[in-house]
Enzyme design. Sequence first.
Site, PDB file in Angstrom:
ATOM      1  N   GLU A  84      10.241   8.843   2.159  1.00  0.00           N
ATOM      2  CA  GLU A  84      10.797   9.620   1.376  1.00  0.00           C
ATOM      3  C   GLU A  84      10.510  10.900   0.901  1.00  0.00           C
ATOM      4  O   GLU A  84      11.245  11.484   0.217  1.00  0.00           O
ATOM      5  CB  GLU A  84      10.398   8.891  -0.124  1.00  0.00           C
ATOM      6  CG  GLU A  84      10.901   7.235  -0.276  1.00  0.00           C
ATOM      7  CD  GLU A  84      10.315   6.439  -1.432  1.00  0.00           C
ATOM      8  OE1 GLU A  84       9.170   6.831  -1.976  1.00  0.00           O
ATOM      9  OE2 GLU A  84      10.572   5.346  -1.977  1.00  0.00           O
ATOM     10  N   GLU A 115      -2.493  -6.550  13.303  1.00  0.00           N
ATOM     11  CA  GLU A 115      -3.311  -5.817  12.832  1.00  0.00           C
ATOM     12  C   GLU A 115      -4.799  -6.006  13.633  1.00  0.00           C
ATOM     13  O   GLU A 115      -5.735  -5.078  13.300  1.00  0.00           O
ATOM     14  CB  GLU A 115      -3.593  -6.242  11.302  1.00  0.00           C
ATOM     15  CG  GLU A 115      -4.251  -7.399  11.099  1.00  0.00           C
ATOM     16  CD  GLU A 115      -4.606  -7.831   9.746  1.00  0.00           C
ATOM     17  OE1 GLU A 115      -5.703  -8.092   9.419  1.00  0.00           O
ATOM     18  OE2 GLU A 115      -3.438  -7.579   8.827  1.00  0.00           O
TER      19      GLU A 115
END
Length: 263
Positions: A84, A115
């Site tokens: 953004e 992960e």
Amino acid sequence: MINIQSIKTESRNVKTLDIDEKSTYEMMSIINEEDAIVPLAVSRALPAVVLAAEKITEAFQKGGRLIYTGAGTSGKLGLLDASECPPTYGVDPSQVIALLAGGDEALKSTREDAEDNLEAGRSDILSVKVTENDVVVGIAASGRTPYTLGAIEAANRQGAFTIALVCSSGSLMAAEASHAIELILGPEIITGSTRMKAGTAQKLVLNMLSTVSMIKIGKVYSNLMVDVQPTNLKLQERALSIVMEASGADRNEAVTAMQEQKK
């Protein structure tokens, strides 16, 4: 073998032991009450957030980057914040980037195994050529995610300033990083569901880090996004409104000025 009970973000919340027996309204009320803890926890961590924002600003002023890294929800929040920045502040997409465990595939489907890959975290940091001018923010609720820990370790070796954004105290990541932001929220509403309070708290802090650093490098005048990119109709109207607000020009004058700028 990890002892799950030793991870603070995996502990059970005594306030929600019977949440499955509640009415819909009662469930919502409990969640709302627990969510109210989040901004207070962020407030307590503000001194650490301030230092982090100042380090990011310094990195931008030296031509460095802000690099988020994480797995699962934490990594996706970093990716959201990074994505953004270009449309909001007009920065080059390379100035704020995010490394997500499992890559693009982890956006489309669950890649919980990613992960656990310490070496992948290290490799991803090396792949983006981290330097001493960069700031690397490792995001993990538990503060012990191997992928993110590996990324911080590798970034340290490259001379970058590293920040651990975690929701536990005394974590492995906090110990490894140059600086730590510890958001202490208590147990989740649903045991171990760190997309809830932990994710909300992380999002609030990421908002602060990117917003404040962008303000400090001149991407905001008053409270206006003066480098917003008018890439669709809504943003074109927003850009026009910003020109009018900042300059006092009327709509016709603002349209003319923006057209001249495009030439």
